[in-house]
Design an enzyme around this catalytic site. Structure first.
Site, PDB file in Angstrom:
ATOM      1  N   THR A 224      47.734  50.797  26.740  1.00  0.00           N
ATOM      2  CA  THR A 224      46.850  51.970  26.215  1.00  0.00           C
ATOM      3  C   THR A 224      45.454  51.801  27.098  1.00  0.00           C
ATOM      4  OG1 THR A 224      47.732  52.181  24.257  1.00  0.00           O
ATOM      5  CG2 THR A 224      45.658  52.966  24.360  1.00  0.00           C
ATOM      6  N   ARG A 252      58.488  58.239  17.908  1.00  0.00           N
ATOM      7  CA  ARG A 252      57.255  57.300  17.502  1.00  0.00           C
ATOM      8  C   ARG A 252      56.010  57.464  17.899  1.00  0.00           C
ATOM      9  NH1 ARG A 252      53.802  53.568  19.936  1.00  0.00           N
ATOM     10  NH2 ARG A 252      53.349  51.752  18.434  1.00  0.00           N
ATOM     11  N   GLY A 254      52.014  55.977  17.813  1.00  0.00           N
ATOM     12  CA  GLY A 254      51.300  54.750  17.551  1.00  0.00           C
ATOM     13  C   GLY A 254      49.879  55.013  17.067  1.00  0.00           C
ATOM     14  N   ASP A 255      49.038  54.334  17.283  1.00  0.00           N
ATOM     15  CA  ASP A 255      47.598  54.176  16.639  1.00  0.00           C
ATOM     16  C   ASP A 255      46.544  54.916  17.694  1.00  0.00           C
ATOM     17  OD1 ASP A 255      47.792  51.820  18.499  1.00  0.00           O
ATOM     18  OD2 ASP A 255      45.484  51.668  18.175  1.00  0.00           O
ATOM     19  N   THR A 275      43.608  49.026  21.369  1.00  0.00           N
ATOM     20  CA  THR A 275      44.766  48.781  22.320  1.00  0.00           C
ATOM     21  C   THR A 275      45.766  47.653  21.481  1.00  0.00           C
ATOM     22  OG1 THR A 275      45.930  48.188  24.293  1.00  0.00           O
ATOM     23  CG2 THR A 275      43.716  47.274  23.901  1.00  0.00           C
ATOM     24  N   GLY A 276      46.986  47.895  21.305  1.00  0.00           N
ATOM     25  CA  GLY A 276      47.654  46.777  20.790  1.00  0.00           C
ATOM     26  C   GLY A 276      49.022  47.570  19.988  1.00  0.00           C
ATOM     27  N   GLY A 278      50.510  49.423  17.773  1.00  0.00           N
ATOM     28  CA  GLY A 278      50.101  50.525  17.100  1.00  0.00           C
ATOM     29  C   GLY A 278      50.336  50.190  15.355  1.00  0.00           C
TER      30      GLY A 278
END
Length: 358
Positions: A224, A252, A254-255, A275-276, A278
Site C-alpha cells: 500500500t 475482499r 482491507g483497511d 499499511t499492513g 488490513g
C-alpha cells in the site's frame, strides 16, 4: 411649546447617535469576521510510505533498491514542492500518491497486485483534517489513479465511500481518467500470484481445503502507498491507495479505504496513513486510535504511534506500519515489520528516505 420642541430635538439627536453607534459596532464586527485566518508560513512537512513487510536488504538487488529510493524521492519532492509554494495539504497528498500510483514498483495503481481470479481491484481514501470530510473508493478496476476519485467523492458527492461499478460510473461523470483493466498488468505481480497459487496446491489442510490465513497472507499483503502532510495554513490531510492483497477472493476489502483504519486526519491532532495486514488494522482502527491517544490521553505523536503499532496491533496478531505528521510538524514512521518504504521532508527541505529497519 418651546420646551416640548427642545425635548423632541434632543430625543432625535439621541436616536441618531444610537443608530450611529450600532452601525459602527456592526462595521467593526464585520471587519473582524472577514479578517483572513492567520497563516503559519514557517511550518510545513510531508511524509510518505510505499508499503511495509518482509523487506530485507539481502533480497534486494542494488538496481531495485536504487529504483525504490529514486521513486520515493520523486514522490515526496513532488508533494513538498506543492506545500513550499503554498498549496494545500490535500493537493500535496494527492500529488505524491499519484507518483507512486503511476509506478509499477508499488502495490497501487499501475503496480496493483492480482486477485485470485487474476484481476486487479483497487481501493483508496483521503481525509481533510480541517473539515473532517473524507472520501473513499473500493473495488474499482478501471480507475488509473484511485486517490483522485477518492478526492472527488469527498468534494463532489454527499457520500464518503463508493464501490465497484457505482464508483466507476461516478468517475465517468466527474471526468476522472479511466483505463482498460489491462493497464494494470505487470509481469512481476502476475508471477507473484502464480507462485502463491502453486503453494496453495501443495499446502492444504486435512480437509483438502486451502489454508487461507498462513502462510499465504503473510507473503502477499503489503505494498500500500500513503501520504500525510501539514501545509502552511496549518491544515492536515492524509491519503492511502492500494491494490489490496495478492490472491484475495470474494471482493475482499482491507483497511486502505476505511476512514479511521487506513486513513485519518484531524487538525487538532495528526494525519495518518496505514499499511499492513488490513483485517487487523480495521479491528484496531489504527489511524483513528493514534489520533485519539493524542487527543484524550495527551500522548505525543511518536508515543501514540508506538503504542498502537508495537503493542495493540501485534497483540491482535497483525503487523504493518504507519506514517503520520502532527499539527506541529512532528513526524512518525512506525512499523513492526522487517522494513517499510518511507520518506520525509520538513520545512527546511531536509530529505530522509529509508527502506529497512534501523
Amino acid at each position: 411649546m418651546k420646551i416640548r420642541s427642545l425635548f423632541l430635538f434632543l430625543g432625535m439627536l439621541f436616536i441618531v447617535a444610537c443608530q450611529s453607534t450600532v452601525q459602527e459596532e456592526k462595521k467593526s464586527n464585520d471587519s473582524t469576521s472577514n479578517e483572513p485566518a492567520i497563516v503559519n508560513t514557517e511550518n510545513f512537512g510531508i511524509v510518505i510510505h510505499g508499503g511495509a513487510g518482509t523487506i530485507l536488504k539481502k533480497n534486494m538487488s542494488d538496481s531495485l533498491e536504487a529504483a525504490y529510493n529514486a521513486k520515493l524521492e520523486e514522490a515526496i519532492r513532488t508533494g513538498h514542492e506543492v506545500l513550499k509554494n503554498g498549496g494545500t495539504s490535500m493537493e500535496a497528498v494527492t500529488a505524491s500518491i499519484n507518483i507512486m500510483e503511476d509506478s509499477p514498483l508499488f502495490n497501487a495503481g499501475k503496480g496493483a497486485v492480482f486477485t485470485h481470479d487474476e484481476t486487479n481491484e483497487l481501493d483508496a481514501s483521503v481525509m481533510d483534517g480541517k473539515t473532517l470530510n473524507a472520501g473513499a473508493v473500493s473495488g474499482v478496476t478501471t480507475i488509473k489513479n484511485p486517490i483522485n476519485l477518492a478526492v472527488a467523492v469527498m468534494d463532489k458527492s454527499e457520500h464518503v465511500m463508493l464501490s465497484g461499478k457505482g464508483a466507476e460510473q461516478f468517475a465517468k461523470e466527474q471526468n476522472i481518467p479511466q483505463v482498460d483493466p489491462s493497464y494494470f498488468y505487470t509481469e512481476r505481480r502476475f508471477q507473484s500470484l502464480q507462485r502463491i497459487k502453486e503453494k496453495e496446491k501443495t499446502e492444504l489442510d486435512h480437509d483438502g481445503k486451502t489454508a487461507f490465513m498462513d502462510p499465504f497472507i503473510k507473503e502477499s499483503k503489503f505494498g500500500t502507498v500513503g501520504c500525510a502532510a501539514l501545509d502552511k495554513h496549518g491544515n492536515l490531510a492524509a491519503g492511502t491507495s492500494t491494490g489490496g492483497m495478492t490472491n484475495k477472493r470474494y471482493n475482499r476489502i482491507g483497511d486502505a479505504p476505511i476512514i479511521g483504519a487506513g486513513t485519518y486526519a484531524n487538525n487538532a491532532t495528526c494525519a495518518v496513513s496505514s499499511t499492513g495486514w488490513g483485517e487487523f488494522f480495521i479491528r484496531a482502527m489504527v489511524a483513528h486510535d493514534i489520533s485519539a491517544l493524542m487527543e484524550y490521553k495527551g500522548l505525543s505523536l511518536q508515543e501514540a504511534a508506538s503504542e498502537v503499532i508495537q503493542k495493540k496491533v501485534p497483540a491482535l496478531g497483525g503487523d504493518g506500519g504507519i506514517v503520520a505528521i502532527d499539527k506541529d510538524g512532528n513526524v512518525a514512521m512506525e512499523f513492526n515489520t522487517a522494513g517499510m518504504y518511507r520518506a520525509h521532508m520538513d520545512k527546511n527541505g531536509t530529505l530522509n528516505v529509508k527502506i529497512y529497519k534501523e
